[in-house]
Design a protein around this motif. Structure first.
Motif, PDB file in Angstrom:
ATOM      1  N   LEU A   1      -4.811 -12.273  24.554  1.00 23.73           N
ATOM      2  CA  LEU A   1      -4.229 -12.410  25.886  1.00 23.73           C
ATOM      3  C   LEU A   1      -5.301 -12.204  26.947  1.00 23.73           C
ATOM      4  O   LEU A   1      -5.404 -12.979  27.899  1.00 23.73           O
ATOM      5  CB  LEU A   1      -3.081 -11.416  26.093  1.00 23.73           C
ATOM      6  N   GLN A   2      -6.123 -11.184  26.799  1.00 25.59           N
ATOM      7  CA  GLN A   2      -7.193 -10.920  27.761  1.00 25.59           C
ATOM      8  C   GLN A   2      -8.136 -12.116  27.866  1.00 25.59           C
ATOM      9  O   GLN A   2      -8.563 -12.483  28.950  1.00 25.59           O
ATOM     10  CB  GLN A   2      -7.989  -9.669  27.371  1.00 25.59           C
ATOM     11  N   LYS A   3      -8.429 -12.743  26.750  1.00 26.86           N
ATOM     12  CA  LYS A   3      -9.331 -13.901  26.721  1.00 26.86           C
ATOM     13  C   LYS A   3      -8.698 -15.103  27.421  1.00 26.86           C
ATOM     14  O   LYS A   3      -9.384 -15.847  28.108  1.00 26.86           O
ATOM     15  CB  LYS A   3      -9.667 -14.244  25.266  1.00 26.86           C
ATOM     16  N   ASN A   4      -7.394 -15.298  27.267  1.00 28.45           N
ATOM     17  CA  ASN A   4      -6.709 -16.461  27.804  1.00 28.45           C
ATOM     18  C   ASN A   4      -6.284 -16.314  29.260  1.00 28.45           C
ATOM     19  O   ASN A   4      -5.987 -17.318  29.906  1.00 28.45           O
ATOM     20  CB  ASN A   4      -5.490 -16.803  26.952  1.00 28.45           C
ATOM     21  N   LEU A   5      -6.237 -15.100  29.778  1.00 29.40           N
ATOM     22  CA  LEU A   5      -5.799 -14.888  31.159  1.00 29.40           C
ATOM     23  C   LEU A   5      -6.613 -15.676  32.183  1.00 29.40           C
ATOM     24  O   LEU A   5      -6.032 -16.370  33.017  1.00 29.40           O
ATOM     25  CB  LEU A   5      -5.809 -13.399  31.512  1.00 29.40           C
ATOM     26  N   PRO A   6      -7.942 -15.609  32.149  1.00 32.77           N
ATOM     27  CA  PRO A   6      -8.705 -16.361  33.156  1.00 32.77           C
ATOM     28  C   PRO A   6      -8.491 -17.875  33.055  1.00 32.77           C
ATOM     29  O   PRO A   6      -8.438 -18.561  34.079  1.00 32.77           O
ATOM     30  CB  PRO A   6     -10.167 -15.996  32.868  1.00 32.77           C
ATOM     31  N   VAL A   7      -8.339 -18.389  31.848  1.00 32.29           N
ATOM     32  CA  VAL A   7      -8.111 -19.823  31.669  1.00 32.29           C
ATOM     33  C   VAL A   7      -6.744 -20.207  32.234  1.00 32.29           C
ATOM     34  O   VAL A   7      -6.620 -21.199  32.956  1.00 32.29           O
ATOM     35  CB  VAL A   7      -8.221 -20.220  30.176  1.00 32.29           C
ATOM     36  N   ALA A   8      -5.729 -19.412  31.954  1.00 29.72           N
ATOM     37  CA  ALA A   8      -4.383 -19.677  32.472  1.00 29.72           C
ATOM     38  C   ALA A   8      -4.385 -19.590  33.999  1.00 29.72           C
ATOM     39  O   ALA A   8      -3.786 -20.426  34.681  1.00 29.72           O
ATOM     40  CB  ALA A   8      -3.373 -18.702  31.877  1.00 29.72           C
ATOM     41  N   ARG A   9      -5.067 -18.594  34.537  1.00 27.93           N
ATOM     42  CA  ARG A   9      -5.156 -18.452  35.993  1.00 27.93           C
ATOM     43  C   ARG A   9      -5.820 -19.680  36.614  1.00 27.93           C
ATOM     44  O   ARG A   9      -5.334 -20.235  37.602  1.00 27.93           O
ATOM     45  CB  ARG A   9      -5.935 -17.197  36.371  1.00 27.93           C
ATOM     46  N   GLN A  10      -6.907 -20.137  36.018  1.00 30.21           N
ATOM     47  CA  GLN A  10      -7.607 -21.307  36.552  1.00 30.21           C
ATOM     48  C   GLN A  10      -6.743 -22.559  36.471  1.00 30.21           C
ATOM     49  O   GLN A  10      -6.799 -23.409  37.361  1.00 30.21           O
ATOM     50  CB  GLN A  10      -8.935 -21.517  35.824  1.00 30.21           C
ATOM     51  N   ARG A  11      -5.925 -22.666  35.441  1.00 34.48           N
ATOM     52  CA  ARG A  11      -5.030 -23.819  35.327  1.00 34.48           C
ATOM     53  C   ARG A  11      -3.974 -23.801  36.432  1.00 34.48           C
ATOM     54  O   ARG A  11      -3.689 -24.835  37.039  1.00 34.48           O
ATOM     55  CB  ARG A  11      -4.375 -23.849  33.955  1.00 34.48           C
ATOM     56  N   VAL A  12      -3.404 -22.634  36.686  1.00 34.96           N
ATOM     57  CA  VAL A  12      -2.408 -22.544  37.754  1.00 34.96           C
ATOM     58  C   VAL A  12      -3.069 -22.850  39.099  1.00 34.96           C
ATOM     59  O   VAL A  12      -2.510 -23.577  39.925  1.00 34.96           O
ATOM     60  CB  VAL A  12      -1.707 -21.161  37.764  1.00 34.96           C
ATOM     61  N   LEU A  13      -4.270 -22.345  39.309  1.00 33.61           N
ATOM     62  CA  LEU A  13      -4.975 -22.624  40.564  1.00 33.61           C
ATOM     63  C   LEU A  13      -5.327 -24.111  40.694  1.00 33.61           C
ATOM     64  O   LEU A  13      -5.248 -24.671  41.791  1.00 33.61           O
ATOM     65  CB  LEU A  13      -6.240 -21.775  40.671  1.00 33.61           C
ATOM     66  N   ALA A  14      -5.709 -24.740  39.603  1.00 37.28           N
ATOM     67  CA  ALA A  14      -6.016 -26.175  39.645  1.00 37.28           C
ATOM     68  C   ALA A  14      -4.786 -26.968  40.065  1.00 37.28           C
ATOM     69  O   ALA A  14      -4.869 -27.886  40.887  1.00 37.28           O
ATOM     70  CB  ALA A  14      -6.527 -26.653  38.285  1.00 37.28           C
ATOM     71  N   TRP A  15      -3.634 -26.609  39.502  1.00 31.87           N
ATOM     72  CA  TRP A  15      -2.377 -27.263  39.880  1.00 31.87           C
ATOM     73  C   TRP A  15      -2.060 -27.015  41.351  1.00 31.87           C
ATOM     74  O   TRP A  15      -1.734 -27.947  42.092  1.00 31.87           O
ATOM     75  CB  TRP A  15      -1.254 -26.763  38.968  1.00 31.87           C
TER      76      TRP A  15
END
Length: 119
Positions: free
Chosen positions: A18-32
């Motif tokens: 989860l810690q590893k995936n948090l920044p990627v998920a955050r960047q995806r939401v920001l990209a959207w």
């Protein structure tokens, strides 16, 4: 894309994955959100209409955008953890009614340590 805030983003508890995936998920939401109309992250969030959707229906919006714009098919787990980071970091501020209607395991887990660090 500037996502800086006045203070360091909160650290969230969770598994190593989860810690590893948090920044990627955050960047995806920001990209959207970046692709939405508005001058601020809050204006973009509001313009999506996500708060008018039932339960976790907001996830359909970025998922559909990624499919159209980038040809990516994303699962909820690849997006959902990113939103609590933006909420707890005060990047976006959903209405109280929307927050109280959520069943997200990520939001409650993320908000506790983020809010405790403010006291």
């Amino acid at each position: 894309m500037d996502t800086s805030t006045q203070h360091r983003p909160p650290r969230f508890a969770g598994t190593g994955t989860l810690q590893k995936n948090l920044p990627v998920a955050r960047q995806r939401v920001l990209a959207w959100l970046q692709a939405q109309p508005g001058a601020t992250w809050q204006e973009r969030w509001t313009s999506t209409g996500a708060e008018n959707l039932p339960k976790e229906g907001w996830l359909d919006l970025p998922r559909q955008w990624f499919t159209r714009a980038q040809g990516l098919v994303l699962r909820d787990s690849q997006l959902a953890p990113g939103l609590p980071m933006l909420i707890c970091g005060n990047v976006i501020r959903p209405t109280s009614a929307w927050l109280l209607s959520r069943t997200s395991q990520h939001l409650g887990r993320a908000m506790a340590p983020a809010r405790e660090s403010e006291s």
